[in-house]
Design a protein around this motif. Sequence first.
Motif, PDB file in Angstrom:
ATOM      1  N   MET A 102     106.926  -2.840 -53.809  1.00  0.00           N
ATOM      2  CA  MET A 102     106.699  -1.514 -54.622  1.00  0.00           C
ATOM      3  C   MET A 102     106.911  -0.369 -53.794  1.00  0.00           C
ATOM      4  N   ARG A 103     106.697  -0.424 -52.354  1.00  0.00           N
ATOM      5  CA  ARG A 103     106.937   0.763 -51.393  1.00  0.00           C
ATOM      6  C   ARG A 103     108.557   0.697 -51.453  1.00  0.00           C
ATOM      7  N   ALA A 104     109.299  -0.184 -51.096  1.00  0.00           N
ATOM      8  CA  ALA A 104     110.771  -0.259 -51.167  1.00  0.00           C
ATOM      9  C   ALA A 104     111.175   0.467 -52.485  1.00  0.00           C
ATOM     10  N   LEU A 105     110.720   0.025 -53.293  1.00  0.00           N
ATOM     11  CA  LEU A 105     111.257   0.711 -54.872  1.00  0.00           C
ATOM     12  C   LEU A 105     110.861   2.004 -55.180  1.00  0.00           C
ATOM     13  N   GLU A 106     109.677   2.400 -54.386  1.00  0.00           N
ATOM     14  CA  GLU A 106     109.262   4.105 -54.411  1.00  0.00           C
ATOM     15  C   GLU A 106     110.345   4.763 -53.467  1.00  0.00           C
ATOM     16  N   ASP A 107     110.505   4.033 -52.249  1.00  0.00           N
ATOM     17  CA  ASP A 107     111.470   4.842 -51.483  1.00  0.00           C
ATOM     18  C   ASP A 107     113.004   4.808 -51.879  1.00  0.00           C
ATOM     19  N   ALA A 108     113.294   4.054 -52.490  1.00  0.00           N
ATOM     20  CA  ALA A 108     114.559   3.899 -53.092  1.00  0.00           C
ATOM     21  C   ALA A 108     114.711   4.908 -54.327  1.00  0.00           C
ATOM     22  N   THR A 109     113.763   5.056 -55.012  1.00  0.00           N
ATOM     23  CA  THR A 109     113.651   6.001 -56.329  1.00  0.00           C
ATOM     24  C   THR A 109     114.011   7.514 -55.368  1.00  0.00           C
ATOM     25  N   LEU A 110     113.274   7.791 -54.311  1.00  0.00           N
ATOM     26  CA  LEU A 110     113.141   9.154 -53.649  1.00  0.00           C
ATOM     27  C   LEU A 110     114.885   9.278 -53.189  1.00  0.00           C
ATOM     28  N   GLU A 111     115.237   8.099 -52.610  1.00  0.00           N
ATOM     29  CA  GLU A 111     116.535   8.223 -52.120  1.00  0.00           C
ATOM     30  C   GLU A 111     117.728   8.708 -52.986  1.00  0.00           C
ATOM     31  N   ILE A 112     117.508   7.993 -54.273  1.00  0.00           N
ATOM     32  CA  ILE A 112     118.341   8.177 -55.317  1.00  0.00           C
ATOM     33  C   ILE A 112     118.487   9.382 -55.881  1.00  0.00           C
ATOM     34  N   GLU A 113     117.219   9.911 -56.120  1.00  0.00           N
ATOM     35  CA  GLU A 113     116.831  11.272 -56.548  1.00  0.00           C
ATOM     36  C   GLU A 113     117.637  12.248 -55.521  1.00  0.00           C
ATOM     37  N   GLY A 114     117.451  12.266 -54.373  1.00  0.00           N
ATOM     38  CA  GLY A 114     117.921  13.097 -53.314  1.00  0.00           C
ATOM     39  C   GLY A 114     119.536  12.856 -53.610  1.00  0.00           C
ATOM     40  N   GLU A 164     105.661   3.852 -63.725  1.00  0.00           N
ATOM     41  CA  GLU A 164     105.465   2.508 -63.718  1.00  0.00           C
ATOM     42  C   GLU A 164     104.574   1.972 -62.487  1.00  0.00           C
ATOM     43  N   ILE A 165     105.096   2.573 -61.469  1.00  0.00           N
ATOM     44  CA  ILE A 165     104.581   2.066 -59.827  1.00  0.00           C
ATOM     45  C   ILE A 165     103.050   2.941 -60.073  1.00  0.00           C
ATOM     46  N   ARG A 166     103.061   4.056 -60.437  1.00  0.00           N
ATOM     47  CA  ARG A 166     101.520   4.905 -60.308  1.00  0.00           C
ATOM     48  C   ARG A 166     100.644   4.006 -61.530  1.00  0.00           C
ATOM     49  N   ASP A 167     101.465   3.406 -62.642  1.00  0.00           N
ATOM     50  CA  ASP A 167     100.497   2.668 -63.537  1.00  0.00           C
ATOM     51  C   ASP A 167     100.031   1.349 -62.937  1.00  0.00           C
ATOM     52  N   LEU A 168     100.827   0.633 -62.386  1.00  0.00           N
ATOM     53  CA  LEU A 168     100.565  -0.608 -61.732  1.00  0.00           C
ATOM     54  C   LEU A 168      99.446  -0.334 -60.460  1.00  0.00           C
ATOM     55  N   LYS A 169      99.661   0.798 -59.820  1.00  0.00           N
ATOM     56  CA  LYS A 169      98.581   1.207 -58.823  1.00  0.00           C
ATOM     57  C   LYS A 169      97.267   1.308 -59.381  1.00  0.00           C
ATOM     58  N   SER A 170      97.323   1.812 -60.587  1.00  0.00           N
ATOM     59  CA  SER A 170      96.165   2.532 -61.243  1.00  0.00           C
ATOM     60  C   SER A 170      95.494   1.069 -61.851  1.00  0.00           C
ATOM     61  N   TYR A 171      96.229   0.286 -62.604  1.00  0.00           N
ATOM     62  CA  TYR A 171      95.679  -0.902 -63.238  1.00  0.00           C
ATOM     63  C   TYR A 171      95.333  -1.858 -62.122  1.00  0.00           C
ATOM     64  N   TYR A 172      95.776  -2.008 -61.053  1.00  0.00           N
ATOM     65  CA  TYR A 172      95.376  -3.243 -60.181  1.00  0.00           C
ATOM     66  C   TYR A 172      94.420  -2.568 -59.203  1.00  0.00           C
ATOM     67  N   ASP A 173      93.978  -1.063 -59.376  1.00  0.00           N
ATOM     68  CA  ASP A 173      93.303  -0.306 -58.523  1.00  0.00           C
ATOM     69  C   ASP A 173      93.537  -0.488 -57.082  1.00  0.00           C
ATOM     70  N   LEU A 174      94.949  -0.353 -56.796  1.00  0.00           N
ATOM     71  CA  LEU A 174      95.473  -0.345 -55.365  1.00  0.00           C
ATOM     72  C   LEU A 174      95.127   0.917 -54.663  1.00  0.00           C
ATOM     73  N   GLU A 175      94.892   0.845 -53.495  1.00  0.00           N
ATOM     74  CA  GLU A 175      94.701   1.755 -52.572  1.00  0.00           C
ATOM     75  C   GLU A 175      95.898   2.084 -51.922  1.00  0.00           C
ATOM     76  N   SER A 176      96.172   3.485 -51.810  1.00  0.00           N
ATOM     77  CA  SER A 176      97.123   3.887 -50.940  1.00  0.00           C
ATOM     78  C   SER A 176      97.083   3.612 -49.455  1.00  0.00           C
ATOM     79  N   ILE A 177      97.802   3.233 -48.868  1.00  0.00           N
ATOM     80  CA  ILE A 177      97.686   2.961 -47.545  1.00  0.00           C
ATOM     81  C   ILE A 177      98.160   4.241 -46.749  1.00  0.00           C
ATOM     82  N   THR A 178      97.293   4.562 -45.634  1.00  0.00           N
ATOM     83  CA  THR A 178      97.507   5.561 -44.698  1.00  0.00           C
ATOM     84  C   THR A 178      98.301   5.069 -43.581  1.00  0.00           C
TER      85      THR A 178
END
Length: 128
Positions: free
Chosen positions: A1-13, A50-64
């Motif tokens: 999921m982090r790789a997907l999130e990173d890729a979306t930011l790179e594509i947007e840029g 969708e990533i945000r929804d998955l994070k919320s649905y599975y109650d995932l913590e953001s890593i620091t």
Amino acid sequence: MRALEDATLEIEGALETRGDRTRLLTTLEDDIDDSVKPIILGKMGQIRSEIRDLKSYYDLESITVSSRRHISTKLAILAIDLTECLSQYLRSYGEVPEAERATLDERVSRLEALVNEASKLIVSNRRG
């Protein structure tokens, strides 16, 4: 999921540069129709949603992640990559002409030294 999130930011840029040069060794050709760019950006937003929804649905913590550690690791990898740019390691790309070896090695070594200096600054600088 982090790789997907990173890729979306790179594509947007990449879509938002609109021909502005932000890199020295890569020029992105502006070959996507302007009418399609907002649609693609919208899809990237949907992916992040969708990533945000998955994070919320599975109650995932953001890593620091320590910025210091993250940057230090990136710089260490870059230093290794630069070492492999020395003339003695470039044989698979063709032999570097004898007259160019010293110049290439000196220039690559300067880059590697700068990367190592930046790394030392990151490692030695701690907040808190």
